[in-house]
Scaffold this active site. Structure first.
Site, PDB file in Angstrom:
ATOM      1  N   ARG A  66       0.852  -1.206   0.000  1.00  0.00           N
ATOM      2  CA  ARG A  66       0.000   0.000   0.000  1.00  0.00           C
ATOM      3  C   ARG A  66       0.883   1.250   0.000  1.00  0.00           C
ATOM      4  O   ARG A  66       1.551   1.547   0.979  1.00  0.00           O
ATOM      5  CB  ARG A  66      -0.885  -0.024   1.245  1.00  0.00           C
ATOM      6  CG  ARG A  66      -1.669   1.242   1.497  1.00  0.00           C
ATOM      7  CD  ARG A  66      -2.906   1.366   0.664  1.00  0.00           C
ATOM      8  NE  ARG A  66      -3.810   0.236   0.820  1.00  0.00           N
ATOM      9  CZ  ARG A  66      -4.792  -0.051  -0.059  1.00  0.00           C
ATOM     10  NH1 ARG A  66      -4.970   0.711  -1.134  1.00  0.00           N
ATOM     11  NH2 ARG A  66      -5.568  -1.095   0.127  1.00  0.00           N
ATOM     12  N   ARG A  89       0.688  -6.335  -9.659  1.00  0.00           N
ATOM     13  CA  ARG A  89       1.196  -5.722  -8.430  1.00  0.00           C
ATOM     14  C   ARG A  89       1.465  -6.712  -7.313  1.00  0.00           C
ATOM     15  O   ARG A  89       1.999  -6.330  -6.275  1.00  0.00           O
ATOM     16  CB  ARG A  89       0.244  -4.624  -7.939  1.00  0.00           C
ATOM     17  CG  ARG A  89      -1.125  -5.108  -7.504  1.00  0.00           C
ATOM     18  CD  ARG A  89      -1.959  -3.959  -6.953  1.00  0.00           C
ATOM     19  NE  ARG A  89      -3.285  -4.408  -6.570  1.00  0.00           N
ATOM     20  CZ  ARG A  89      -4.096  -3.715  -5.772  1.00  0.00           C
ATOM     21  NH1 ARG A  89      -3.722  -2.566  -5.279  1.00  0.00           N
ATOM     22  NH2 ARG A  89      -5.290  -4.180  -5.467  1.00  0.00           N
ATOM     23  N   HIS A 167      -0.485   3.630 -10.196  1.00  0.00           N
ATOM     24  CA  HIS A 167      -1.338   4.082  -9.088  1.00  0.00           C
ATOM     25  C   HIS A 167      -0.497   4.881  -8.072  1.00  0.00           C
ATOM     26  O   HIS A 167      -0.396   4.500  -6.898  1.00  0.00           O
ATOM     27  CB  HIS A 167      -1.964   2.837  -8.444  1.00  0.00           C
ATOM     28  CG  HIS A 167      -3.157   3.076  -7.583  1.00  0.00           C
ATOM     29  ND1 HIS A 167      -3.169   3.933  -6.510  1.00  0.00           N
ATOM     30  CD2 HIS A 167      -4.403   2.539  -7.638  1.00  0.00           C
ATOM     31  CE1 HIS A 167      -4.351   3.900  -5.940  1.00  0.00           C
ATOM     32  NE2 HIS A 167      -5.121   3.066  -6.605  1.00  0.00           N
ATOM     33  N   ASP A 212     -12.702  10.162  -5.696  1.00  0.00           N
ATOM     34  CA  ASP A 212     -12.299   8.975  -6.460  1.00  0.00           C
ATOM     35  C   ASP A 212     -12.833   9.143  -7.890  1.00  0.00           C
ATOM     36  O   ASP A 212     -13.947   8.732  -8.193  1.00  0.00           O
ATOM     37  CB  ASP A 212     -12.878   7.723  -5.782  1.00  0.00           C
ATOM     38  CG  ASP A 212     -12.254   6.443  -6.317  1.00  0.00           C
ATOM     39  OD1 ASP A 212     -11.508   6.514  -7.310  1.00  0.00           O
ATOM     40  OD2 ASP A 212     -12.539   5.372  -5.746  1.00  0.00           O
ATOM     41  N   GLU A 271      -3.067   9.179 -10.803  1.00  0.00           N
ATOM     42  CA  GLU A 271      -2.659   7.952 -11.482  1.00  0.00           C
ATOM     43  C   GLU A 271      -2.788   8.076 -12.993  1.00  0.00           C
ATOM     44  O   GLU A 271      -3.893   8.209 -13.508  1.00  0.00           O
ATOM     45  CB  GLU A 271      -3.544   6.796 -10.990  1.00  0.00           C
ATOM     46  CG  GLU A 271      -3.688   6.755  -9.471  1.00  0.00           C
ATOM     47  CD  GLU A 271      -4.873   5.917  -9.010  1.00  0.00           C
ATOM     48  OE1 GLU A 271      -5.251   4.972  -9.721  1.00  0.00           O
ATOM     49  OE2 GLU A 271      -5.417   6.213  -7.940  1.00  0.00           O
TER      50      GLU A 271
HETATM   51  O1  TA6 Z   1      -7.507   4.243  -8.078  1.00  0.00           O
HETATM   52  C1  TA6 Z   1      -8.515   4.461  -7.172  1.00  0.00           C
HETATM   53  C2  TA6 Z   1      -8.988   3.137  -6.641  1.00  0.00           C
HETATM   54  O2  TA6 Z   1      -9.437   2.311  -7.667  1.00  0.00           O
HETATM   55  C3  TA6 Z   1     -10.065   3.438  -5.593  1.00  0.00           C
HETATM   56  O3  TA6 Z   1     -11.353   3.127  -6.025  1.00  0.00           O
HETATM   57  C4  TA6 Z   1      -9.596   2.740  -4.345  1.00  0.00           C
HETATM   58  O4  TA6 Z   1     -10.293   1.675  -3.951  1.00  0.00           O
HETATM   59  C5  TA6 Z   1      -8.109   2.524  -4.619  1.00  0.00           C
HETATM   60  O5  TA6 Z   1      -7.920   2.459  -5.997  1.00  0.00           O
HETATM   61  C6  TA6 Z   1      -7.342   1.454  -3.876  1.00  0.00           C
HETATM   62  O6  TA6 Z   1      -7.546   0.185  -4.377  1.00  0.00           O
HETATM   63  P1  TA6 Z   1      -6.870  -1.067  -3.677  1.00  0.00           P
HETATM   64  O7  TA6 Z   1      -7.296  -2.277  -4.460  1.00  0.00           O
HETATM   65  O8  TA6 Z   1      -5.380  -0.850  -3.716  1.00  0.00           O
HETATM   66  O9  TA6 Z   1      -7.379  -1.067  -2.253  1.00  0.00           O
END
Ligand code: TA6
Length: 312
Positions: A66, A89, A167, A212, A271
């Site tokens: 994360r 990932r 991301h 978001d 992103e």
């Molecule tokens: O890029 C934004 C997103 O798709 C959000 O909707 C949010 O949930 C985030 O990514 C994180 O996703 P993850 O699967 O890493 O928890």
């Protein structure tokens, strides 16, 4: 063209996971975990971290890391039947010792080439052979460049289609003091309202609640102005039409087990992505998506950050 051999160190990171360290003169550095091909650190000449890594990041497969720069491939979010954000990932990447040549604009030789190929299990979930090559480079001005090349190596003659995102979690001093420039007046899909399509109104984008959004057909350059730090991140992208802007804010943060409750105050995801128009490759075809990040001092004009100077 870079003519020198790339220079990087291979080291052990958290929980013994392999990581690559790139160093540039003047103390700048970047780190990339082979787990996820994941950039976890990018530091400036003062040794200051420019990416946000969650205070509760878990460095244990299969949980993706994360923070930093997770790679979303072959699927962004739940735009398909695969696990959220695809599998790149949370796979172990390899160092690519003989990548096809890639022109670089930088004189720096601090770079590494990585490669991911599908495992048997991946092929069951997504029945396509591919080579995903990524070069991570730290330039002589401290800029961080990620160049992805994805090739269809199917021998069954079949094309494949994917969505993609870098991301990136930027580190910011205080999310309430941050503005994003370059996306105003664009159309976006709002993830908070079932991806309904809206048009952005007003000036810069600022943050006072969960955000978001998938901005569509975005320019090649986006700026993130950190008022308190007097620092601007400039995102330059190529081959990536869309841009996602995400901050979970307080309530949603509490539902994300590997994100600290207060982390949202110090992070912003912007992103570079290809989502609205997925990429289709026939066998033998290759797609390239490039992201260049730089951090520059912001200029002030009558108490306001001057985004035009940054975007010019
Ligand atoms: O890029 C934004 C997103 O798709 C959000 O909707 C949010 O949930 C985030 O990514 C994180 O996703 P993850 O699967 O890493 O928890």
């Amino acid at each position: 063209m870079a003519t020198e051999r790339p220079s990087f160190e291979l080291a052990k990171g958290i929980n013994g996971l392999d990581k690559i360290i790139l160093r540039e003169s003047r103390n700048r550095s970047a780190e990339v975990y082979l787990y996820g091909g994941h950039v976890t650190s990018w530091k400036d000449e003062n040794g200051e971290e420019l990416l946000h890594l969650s205070s509760k990041a878990v460095f244990k497969p299969p949980k993706p890391i994360r923070g930093g720069i997770p790679l979303c491939f072959p699927q962004f979010s739940n735009f398909g039947t695969l696990e959220s954000h695809g599998f790149a990932r949370n796979r172990i990447w390899e160092v690519d010792s003989s990548p096809p040549p890639l022109p670089t604009n930088s004189s720096s030789n601090a770079y590494v080439d990585l490669i991911l190929r599908p495992s048997e299990d991946d092929l069951k979930a997504w029945p396509h052979n591919f080579e995903f090559r990524m070069r991570v480079a730290l330039g002589s001005e401290g800029e961080l460049t990620l160049t992805s090349r994805i090739r269809n190596t199917n021998s069954d003659g079949k094309p494949f289609t994917f969505t993609f995102a870098y991301h990136t979690y930027f580190s910011v001093s205080d999310i309430s003091e941050v503005r994003v420039e370059g996306l105003e007046t664009l159309d976006y899909l709002d993830n908070l309202t079932n991806r309904e399509r809206f048009t952005e109104q007003g000036d810069a984008i600022t943050f006072e609640s969960e955000t978001d959004k998938i901005y569509l057909s975005t320019p090649a350059k986006i700026a993130i102005l950190d008022h308190e730090k007097k620092r601007t991140f400039v995102v330059r992208k190529d081959g990536l039409a869309d841009a996602v802007v995400w901050n979970p804010w307080d309530k949603r943060s509490k539902t994300i087990s590997d994100l600290g409750d207060e982390d949202y105050k110090h992070m912003l995801c912007v992103e570079a992505a290809a989502i609205e128009r997925p990429i289709t490759l026939k066998p033998g075809e290759e797609w390239k998506g490039r992201l260049e990040l730089s951090a520059v001092p912001s200029s002030y004009s009558s108490g306001q950050l001057d985004p035009k100077k940054v975007l010019e």
